[in-house]
Design an enzyme around this catalytic site. Structure first.
Site, PDB file in Angstrom:
ATOM      1  CB  ALA A   1      -0.963  -0.036   1.175  1.00 47.07           C
TER       2      ALA A   1
ATOM      3  CB  ILE B   1      -0.422   4.184   4.173  1.00 44.99           C
ATOM      4  CG1 ILE B   1      -0.138   5.144   5.601  1.00 44.99           C
ATOM      5  CG2 ILE B   1      -0.591   2.670   4.224  1.00 44.99           C
ATOM      6  CD1 ILE B   1      -1.489   4.884   6.116  1.00 44.99           C
TER       7      ILE B   1
ATOM      8  NE  ARG C   1      -5.744 -10.325  -2.621  1.00 40.87           N
ATOM      9  CZ  ARG C   1      -6.417 -11.228  -2.013  1.00 40.87           C
ATOM     10  NH1 ARG C   1      -6.069 -12.611  -2.313  1.00 40.87           N
ATOM     11  NH2 ARG C   1      -7.335 -10.940  -1.022  1.00 40.87           N
TER      12      ARG C   1
ATOM     13  CG  LEU D   1      -4.919  -5.852   3.181  1.00 41.44           C
ATOM     14  CD1 LEU D   1      -5.188  -7.023   3.832  1.00 41.44           C
ATOM     15  CD2 LEU D   1      -3.981  -5.634   1.788  1.00 41.44           C
TER      16      LEU D   1
ATOM     17  CG  HIS E   1      -8.489  -3.319   8.179  1.00 39.40           C
ATOM     18  ND1 HIS E   1      -8.644  -2.112   8.679  1.00 39.40           N
ATOM     19  CD2 HIS E   1      -7.804  -3.229   6.981  1.00 39.40           C
ATOM     20  CE1 HIS E   1      -7.749  -1.147   8.070  1.00 39.40           C
ATOM     21  NE2 HIS E   1      -7.215  -1.796   6.965  1.00 39.40           N
TER      22      HIS E   1
ATOM     23  CE  LYS F   1      -6.812   6.327   9.413  1.00 34.91           C
ATOM     24  NZ  LYS F   1      -7.866   6.577   8.018  1.00 34.91           N
TER      25      LYS F   1
ATOM     26  CG  ASP G   1      -9.806   7.835   4.578  1.00 36.29           C
ATOM     27  OD1 ASP G   1      -9.188   6.858   4.681  1.00 36.29           O
ATOM     28  OD2 ASP G   1      -9.386   8.864   4.309  1.00 36.29           O
TER      29      ASP G   1
END
Length: 382
Positions: A34, A36, A59, A99, A104, A122, A204
């Protein structure tokens, strides 16, 4: 000097020094390459002597390989079974999960089943029911599970709380917090707006202002009312919620994925809003940029009839914890997580109850908005 210090801090946060590792560091894997992940786990781990990143799964094998090559990660897993293959790796002690929200629950439960400690982004899951199950399972397996709401671990927010707890400003009477970004950052096809993945701006952005106020008030609120501007009958783009904390303390929370422009004819884009204010009997405290306080923040203390002062808090007070002024909030989070896994008492920790209570508030706001709770996963642990 202040500008020079800021530049140095910014540089070291983004390019932290690589430290010599311990003889048996905690071995991490990352589920998902990801965007982040570099700031949240890769960079912080470089300057932690007791943690090392050994694998990444995606993936798309090409994406995993590119991520690993860029960040010097020795092992990769790719394809439809990549996440499970990483969890089956006996050379991994803990996983970081960045993810989409809707994944999660499943992958945290699978990681716990595989005997891995879990640091999960989070919001930790889609709704309160799932969060309760996750922490119950972690306790059953005697594993560490932590939701990474990273401002909780940075000294800035703890300094704000210390000012309030010291008592000179009197009791809290009113609070507000917001997190918003310009609509230019989030196209309407962004995965954050995908209901099947646990999307919505409250999911988010909501954990930031809601947890900020809950932390500063040391209590949980009742959701009195909430209104939303929606993209669909399930997805919110903007939410404004009105809360009441014990002691008749009123509070407002705003999350906004499409901030209005400002100025004459609204010609100037409003890029970001991340501000919190606590009004007390004898004054107020305002904190700007409580979200990524390691980059820059401002704590403004305004006593009634007294002199206004501005503070910064980039590292813990002497004797209250480990840290450097350039440590990101993610670095402080990693420090706490590793300490917990190693059986040491972290100087700052986020409990299971805090994560459960947070999701309870989010669920209640969605209900007040007339929107459905994010979907409960179909995954059933064996």
């Amino acid at each position: 000097m202040s500008l020079v210090s800021s530049v140095k801090r910014f540089y070291k946060t983004n390019y932290p020094p690589t430290v010599e590792k311990s003889s048996n560091p905690l071995r991490f894997g990352v589920l998902g390459a990801a965007n982040i992940a570099p700031n949240a786990i890769v960079k912080p781990m470089r300057c932690h002597e007791d943690a090392v990143l050994v694998a990444v799964a995606a993936r798309d094998k090409g994406r995993a390989d590119a991520f690993a090559q860029k960040w010097g990660i020795p092992r990769t897993y790719g394809g439809s079974s990549a996440y499970q293959e990483l969890l089956n790796d006996a050379g991994i002690d803990a996983v970081y999960i960045p993810l989409p929200n809707g994944l999660h629950y499943e992958w945290t439960m699978k990681a716990l089943a595989a005997g891995k400690h879990v640091l999960c982004e989070k919001p930790i899951s889609n709704n309160e029911e799932e969060v309760r199950k996750m922490f119950a399972y972690a306790a059953e397996k005697s594993l560490v599970l932590l939701e990474s709401w990273q401002p909780h671990f940075h000294p800035a927010l703890h300094r704000v709380k210390a000012i309030l707890d010291e008592g000179s400003l009197g009791k809290i009477v009113k609070m507000s917090a917001e997190f918003g970004i310009s609509r230019m950052f989030l196209p309407e096809d962004d995965i954050r707006y995908d209901f099947s993945l646990g999307g919505g701006m409250l999911m988010d952005m909501g954990p930031y202002p809601i947890n900020c106020l809950r932390f500063l008030a040391s209590s949980n609120p009742t959701v009195e009312s909430a209104e939303s501007i929606n993209l669909s009958d399930t997805i919110d783009r903007r939410v404004e919620a009105h809360l009441t904390f014990p002691g008749a303390v009123t509070a407002t929370v705003i999350t906004d994925g499409a901030l209005d422009s400002w100025g004459p004819l609204k010609l100037f884009p409003h890029f970001i809003a991340f501000h919190a204010k606590v009004e007390c009997e004898h004054g107020s405290v305002e904190v700007s940029n409580y979200i990524i306080a390691s980059m820059w923040h401002s704590i403004k203390v305004s006593p009634k009839g007294g002199k206004v002062r501005v503070e910064k808090a980039y590292e813990p007070p002497a004797g209250t914890g480990k840290g450097e002024d350039w440590w990101s909030a993610y670095r402080y989070t990693l420090e706490a997580f590793v300490d917990k896994v190693r059986g040491r008492e972290p100087h700052v920790w986020r409990t299971a109850e805090d994560s459960i209570d947070e999701m309870h508030v989010i669920d209640a706001i969605y209900t007040k908005c007339g929107l459905p709770l994010r979907q409960t996963s179909n995954y059933q642990p064996s």
